[in-house]
Design an enzyme around this catalytic site. Structure first.
Site, PDB file in Angstrom:
ATOM      1  N   GLU A  27       3.634 -16.069  -2.720  1.00 21.61           N
ATOM      2  CA  GLU A  27       3.767 -15.106  -1.631  1.00 21.61           C
ATOM      3  C   GLU A  27       3.270 -15.757  -0.350  1.00 21.61           C
ATOM      4  O   GLU A  27       2.120 -16.194  -0.270  1.00 21.61           O
ATOM      5  CB  GLU A  27       2.940 -13.837  -1.941  1.00 21.61           C
ATOM      6  CG  GLU A  27       3.046 -12.763  -0.861  1.00 21.61           C
ATOM      7  CD  GLU A  27       2.213 -11.500  -1.158  1.00 21.61           C
ATOM      8  OE1 GLU A  27       1.517 -11.480  -2.195  1.00 21.61           O
ATOM      9  OE2 GLU A  27       2.253 -10.567  -0.346  1.00 21.61           O
TER      10      GLU A  27
ATOM     11  N   ARG B  73       1.261  -8.126  -8.064  1.00 21.59           N
ATOM     12  CA  ARG B  73       0.485  -8.974  -7.143  1.00 21.59           C
ATOM     13  C   ARG B  73      -0.850  -9.405  -7.757  1.00 21.59           C
ATOM     14  O   ARG B  73      -1.529  -8.603  -8.385  1.00 21.59           O
ATOM     15  CB  ARG B  73       0.201  -8.248  -5.845  1.00 21.59           C
ATOM     16  CG  ARG B  73       1.407  -8.135  -4.953  1.00 21.59           C
ATOM     17  CD  ARG B  73       1.045  -7.343  -3.721  1.00 21.59           C
ATOM     18  NE  ARG B  73       0.930  -8.144  -2.530  1.00 21.59           N
ATOM     19  CZ  ARG B  73      -0.059  -8.040  -1.648  1.00 21.59           C
ATOM     20  NH1 ARG B  73      -1.070  -7.241  -1.853  1.00 21.59           N
ATOM     21  NH2 ARG B  73      -0.058  -8.768  -0.555  1.00 21.59           N
TER      22      ARG B  73
ATOM     23  N   GLU C  75      -0.276 -12.080  10.978  1.00 22.53           N
ATOM     24  CA  GLU C  75      -1.500 -11.283  10.884  1.00 22.53           C
ATOM     25  C   GLU C  75      -2.718 -12.055  11.366  1.00 22.53           C
ATOM     26  O   GLU C  75      -3.575 -11.496  12.041  1.00 22.53           O
ATOM     27  CB  GLU C  75      -1.709 -10.839   9.430  1.00 22.53           C
ATOM     28  CG  GLU C  75      -3.039 -10.137   9.211  1.00 22.53           C
ATOM     29  CD  GLU C  75      -3.252  -9.670   7.776  1.00 22.53           C
ATOM     30  OE1 GLU C  75      -2.351  -9.854   6.936  1.00 22.53           O
ATOM     31  OE2 GLU C  75      -4.327  -9.102   7.502  1.00 22.53           O
TER      32      GLU C  75
ATOM     33  N   ASP D 276      -6.614 -15.232   1.803  1.00 20.20           N
ATOM     34  CA  ASP D 276      -5.644 -14.268   2.326  1.00 20.20           C
ATOM     35  C   ASP D 276      -4.895 -14.785   3.537  1.00 20.20           C
ATOM     36  O   ASP D 276      -5.187 -14.365   4.651  1.00 20.20           O
ATOM     37  CB  ASP D 276      -6.352 -12.955   2.679  1.00 20.20           C
ATOM     38  CG  ASP D 276      -5.363 -11.884   3.125  1.00 20.20           C
ATOM     39  OD1 ASP D 276      -4.168 -12.022   2.832  1.00 20.20           O
ATOM     40  OD2 ASP D 276      -5.787 -10.905   3.757  1.00 20.20           O
TER      41      ASP D 276
ATOM     42  N   GLU E 296      -8.065  -3.488  -2.997  1.00 19.30           N
ATOM     43  CA  GLU E 296      -8.288  -2.837  -1.701  1.00 19.30           C
ATOM     44  C   GLU E 296      -8.004  -1.340  -1.758  1.00 19.30           C
ATOM     45  O   GLU E 296      -7.348  -0.788  -0.881  1.00 19.30           O
ATOM     46  CB  GLU E 296      -7.407  -3.496  -0.619  1.00 19.30           C
ATOM     47  CG  GLU E 296      -7.738  -4.956  -0.413  1.00 19.30           C
ATOM     48  CD  GLU E 296      -6.958  -5.602   0.737  1.00 19.30           C
ATOM     49  OE1 GLU E 296      -7.559  -6.403   1.455  1.00 19.30           O
ATOM     50  OE2 GLU E 296      -5.759  -5.303   0.891  1.00 19.30           O
TER      51      GLU E 296
ATOM     52  N   ASN F  20       0.897  -1.165   0.000  1.00 18.41           N
ATOM     53  CA  ASN F  20       0.000   0.000   0.000  1.00 18.41           C
ATOM     54  C   ASN F  20       0.930   1.208   0.000  1.00 18.41           C
ATOM     55  O   ASN F  20       1.263   1.758   1.039  1.00 18.41           O
ATOM     56  CB  ASN F  20      -0.901  -0.005   1.228  1.00 18.41           C
ATOM     57  CG  ASN F  20      -1.848  -1.191   1.232  1.00 18.41           C
ATOM     58  OD1 ASN F  20      -2.418  -1.545   0.207  1.00 18.41           O
ATOM     59  ND2 ASN F  20      -1.979  -1.827   2.390  1.00 18.41           N
TER      60      ASN F  20
END
Lengths: 692, 692
Positions: free
Chosen positions: A375, A313, A381, A353, A280, A199
């Protein structure tokens, strides 16, 4: 960390090492060779309890390391190094003139450095040098770590302090931790680092930041680490003064070409760009009705003259779609073959995810004409942040060993990723890591083990999670088997425990939106349905689970046969993925003989029992390591046990509100009612900036 | 930090210490005595290079420490400890039975601990034990550090990493740094810690947080440190479910009384509340038409039964007022005598806000009937954050030694604060410190010295800044005089250098609103005029400076005579405060013979020269300390020089746009024009979360 060079406490080994490793000759004079020398000097100095002699000539007995270009003596041995490639190395004990030497030979200096780390690992794990004969070379080209570090030094999903990169004192001050960071990575073969968040803040490409970034690249270079940057697709508008970022606009193309020139002026070995586009809220080519391929190729063209790469990505999902599972595949498979050669698609291991357990993403095996890398996520997380112990080695190997059947049996994800299945132009593996300013780098000391495991697997995906855990424990703590064995058991069980107390039997994403710490299976009514928990579990009075068979979203069609058939059949799908693919009645009989409801309850309770077992095993090793790390992990396991109970009780009580069935008598009853847990999740102050 | 117990490298001293300090007897068995034992064991162990013997009986030669209550042997010496008070200590060499002993005697265990730290400091600074005879006791009651730590772990104006308090792992995990924090503070006599930001999150008073807070209090207790909390005045509404926070409402009073009971149940020695009310957006009693006194007394009543204190900040300023300087005085002096005895007013050293140089606040000397303590700032909000070297010892002593003339000559701020001038019921000194998770605790290694200086001065305000700098350097780095002397010079000059390159001659607050790092004298047009820079310097074509004489805001009337007269007269005011009190013509002749414009330019250039001198002196000590700290400070001085030039050029060019006069020929010319610097300040990405 794992470069913890404790003096060898096995006296026989110590004697052996001192005899063989006290005299050292390293050929060549590059910064990489200097780094290798410094590492051997410090590392062996501590391991052997005496500083080794760095000689200017070949020792009678000792270590000789270098490339055959730089050492006549090594060249005269007529070693066959052709299999090693540019980064591989060979370590061998040889006898010449009646004296034994340990040689480390490679085609390039970076191979010598990897060999030095290989030898040090050998010594750290107390292995004999007798007849040592090792040849190692990496199975993929880009062994990459991704940082989700923002420029304000907060780390998204980091949980280990502030960003390592102290922008305020760069470029003047090279913090010693930058070198340590490079050492840790090089020691496990990592050769690429994306230092900022996907991001991405467009500021990273301003003069001011590039000057700072170039200093980091200078520090990384001797350690063979290429620096990459995450970029914002709208940079031409946000910092370039253009009024569009359309990838087919000539001004935009020129802006990126000039920006690439500018970067390579500062960083001649710059790696390239990582891009999160149209995902996103991040900008991308869709705003201009262009495809992912057109977006990626624009950047690839700018980087191509310099040898740079675009890592694009595939983590995309459109809220309008009916099943998030399907989306990356549906968006990217039609583009297969349209990407330039210096583009690599970066695909998360599973279709959603980084959940505690996911089936492999069907994109693996579906992109025959497009370089595709995996990835993975080291930072926890979805695994309790830095509070829970969850070794990811087992998750990583599960993902890599999954068989896509793309070209028949044995077409594992690993073979897709290493390029052997489809003969990719470029290959890679990436992981999102979390190091920060915490004194132990990763928050929970065991998060280090997942970083270590990722590096080792990126180098060689045939290693087992257990073997890696063994290495890491010995290097990081002690070779004492009374410690290594029980703690290895903790590690090997930890991920499964985390699945069991959170979301067993193929349940997934039972979190609230935002932070992903505590249980919130009741989450509904968010701006996007695919950010709720009910979207994923679909519990009702009849049963639970997401029907992805032909009667549902039919996501299983994205898999090759016989995978699709196996996942799609209630009788052949494994318990682990049951509720990923099927909506199953509460009374459905499981393989265990229990009903689905009973099995669900059983798994949740088992998860808590596993954590309690981990606590007991940890307490059994008291006194075998320093009390500081012992007490730290012990306290964190106490927190984990508390949280595991909370997960279990929240989920069991919530799902009970649908099943209407009792918790069998043999289980301890939840201490509170469901409302208590819902309130707890709502009012629980989440006490760290990254928790939201 | 300063508890850096390096083995004594002066062999004569080492011999002396080993002879006298190897055998130790400590009387008593409290947690505080255990802490003293641990400190002596570790400290002397490292200083002497051999672990001391902790005995269970009086040694023939060695250390005997304890209270006279706990040791018959000490009591039999018939020492007069009446002057020491509860926290003081005595260290003396005595001869009994023909053998010498070092005794540490005190009335309470905490005095013994302070004595132990006193002895260790003596040894760390290589002073002889011959005829040692020391009596020390603190001059003020509350020696307090204030943390501006938010509960999300970001530290307002911190610049040294995240908050020390790891809320996510509390109460389970007691991070070892909590104990180190307590040790550092106790070693300099600090006995009170306000652990959270004055811009207070109401959540701190919830059950969840109080449970965590109580663990910190448990860690601090043995070190004599009382824990305080900053509270939000609207807590009864925000977390208590009431619909008002009116201090005269009985439900509100009851809520606070119950909250106090609850806190003291968890923390029996809880210190009390720090309150920022009706200031910069924080809620307070004004919303209910109540006074500061009514607000403070409500809380004081709740705490009084438990012996707790209310510390009420006087940092208030109303944008409607014409001169921010006047406001705290105008608001609080009419309330003198209305505060309860367990309230202390906390007043910043100057009337504005921790500026590089301020005259003393006229509230000191004006509150005869109200306990008044001073608030100082260790964290370098206005002094270049953690990038610049700026020892605050000189600022603190300047503030403390300022003479208010409240009761005639000699009525120093120090005498107000220690209670001797007005016979206050309670006394204190506070400082805003910045420790965070940075490995050196404070960001710039020299920020530690200001923390140290604050603690030492809070204990004894008669110490000199130079003496404290000397101690700190010896303890933190080395006793090598070739290091101590030049670096002490750097420290002693550093604050004045910072004044000169930022805002000489009584200029103030030339920052932009928000972060206070770079120069922005041009700042205007903000929501509040008193957040702009032009409000403070009032430069125009005729001159520069804020007229606070009778022809202006007449703030000077708030001072006692002859202070008012001295500040108010252009001929008697010192250059340091000239533009604080006068609007002065550009051609005004200064004491130096230069015009004001020339003097201003001279000072700005001198500031840069001073920084360059600091760089040279630092480079002269290369090799005398470890290279890590050497290189760190060197790089930071490079940054400071760059910034000092930027400050100088920005300000000189900006003020030149009013004066219309040339920069005299002897000075190097600014590299860029004014627009460049304005743009630089605007576009300079401020790369740390706390910079904004």
């Amino acid at each position: 960390m794992w470069l913890n060079y404790q003096t060898v406490d096995d006296s026989e080994r110590l004697q052996e090492y001192r005899a063989m490793l006290s005299d050292i000759y390293l050929a060549g004079g590059s910064e990489t060779i200097d780094a290798a020398k410094a590492e051997l000097n410090d590392g062996l100095g501590q391991l052997l309890g005496e500083t080794p002699n760095l000689l200017n000539s070949i020792p009678e007995a000792g270590v000789v390391a270098g490339t055959i270009q730089n050492s006549d003596w090594l060249r005269n041995l007529d070693l066959d190094l052709s299999r090693l490639g540019p980064e591989g190395y060979l370590i061998r004990k040889i006898d010449t003139d009646g004296r034994s030497k340990i040689i480390i030979a490679a085609n390039q200096d970076i191979g010598v450095l990897y060999g030095v780390f290989g030898l040090l690992r050998h010594v750290q794990t107390h292995q004999t040098l007798d007849d040592i004969s090792i040849e190692r070379s990496p199975k993929v080209e880009y062994r990459m770590v991704n940082h989700w570090d923002n420029l304000d030094r907060l780390v998204e999903r980091g949980y280990a302090g502030l960003s390592l990169w102290e922008w305020g004192t760069l470029p003047e001050y090279k913090h010693p931790r930058y070198t340590d960071y490079a050492r840790f990575n090089a020691s496990i073969g990592i050769n690429a680092s994306v230092i900022n968040n996907v991001n991405a803040d467009p500021e990273i490409l301003t003069d001011q930041f590039l000057e700072k970034v170039s200093v980091l690249a200078d520090v990384f270079r001797p350690y063979g680490i290429q620096l990459f940057l995450s970029i914002n697709f709208q940079s031409p508008q946000r910092i370039g003064g253009l009024d569009t970022s359309d990838p087919l606009n000539p001004d935009v193309n020129e802006w990126w070409a000039e920006k690439a020139d500018e970067i390579y002026e500062l960083i001649p070995d710059f790696g390239g760009f990582l891009v999160k586009a149209d995902s996103e809220g991040q900008p991308g080519p869709f705003a201009y009705n262009r495809t992912h391929a057109e977006g990626a190729n624009m950047l690839a063209k700018a980087l191509e003259p310099h040898g740079g790469m675009v890592v694009w990505r595939a983590f995309v999902y459109d809220p309008a779609q009916s099943d998030r599972f399907r989306e990356a595949y549906d968006e990217f498979v039609p583009l297969d073959g349209q990407f330039m050669d210096n583009v690599i698609l970066q695909v998360k291991n599973g279709p959603i995810d980084f959940q505690p357990r996911e089936p492999f993403s069907p994109l693996f095996g579906a992109m025959e004409e497009t370089n595709t890398m995996i990835e993975l996520q080291v930072t926890q997380e979805y695994f309790g942040f830095s509070q829970h112990l969850a070794y990811m080695g087992t998750l990583f190997t599960e993902a890599l060993q999954a068989d896509t059947y793309a070209k028949g049996e044995g077409s594992t994800v690993a073979k897709v990723v290493d390029g052997s299945l489809f003969d990719y132009e470029h290959t890679g593996m990436a992981a999102v890591i979390n190091p920060g300013t915490d004194e132990n780098w990763t928050g929970h000391p065991f998060v280090q083990s997942s970083w270590y495991a990722f590096g080792r697997l990126a180098w060689d995906h045939t290693l087992s999670a257990e073997q890696i855990a063994d290495e890491w424990l010995r290097m990081t703590f002690t070779n004492n088997i009374d410690f290594v064995d029980p703690v290895k058991e903790i590690m090997m069980e930890s991920r499964e425990a985390g699945v069991n107390y959170r979301m067993p039997l193929g349940l997934t994403h039972l979190y609230d939106q935002g932070h992903h710490y505590g249980p919130a299976p009741w989450t509904a009514d968010l701006p996007r349905p695919d950010w709720t928990a009910v979207y994923y579990h679909k519990a009702d009075d009849n049963g639970i689970g997401f029907d992805r068979t032909v009667t549902g979203s039919n996501a299983i069609e994205q898999y090759h046969e016989p995978v699709a058939e196996r996942f799609g059949d209630l009788n052949s799908v494994s318990d682990d993925y049951l509720l990923w693919f099927h909506h199953v009645g509460w009374d459905h009989e499981m393989n265990s003989g229990r009903t689905l409801w009973e099995e669900l309850v059983h798994k949740y309770y088992k998860g808590v029992e596993q954590v309690r077992g981990m606590q007991q095993q940890w307490e059994s090793i008291k006194g075998l390591i320093d009390s500081e790390r012992y007490e730290h992990v012990k306290a964190l396991l106490d927190i984990q046990e508390r949280d595991a109970v909370r997960w279990r009780d929240s989920c069991v009580l919530y799902f009970q509100s649908f099943s209407g069935k009792p918790i069998p008598d043999q289980y301890e009853k939840p201490e509170h009612d469901l409302d208590h847990y819902i309130e707890l999740e709502k009012t629980k102050y989440v006490p760290d900036p990254w928790y939201n």
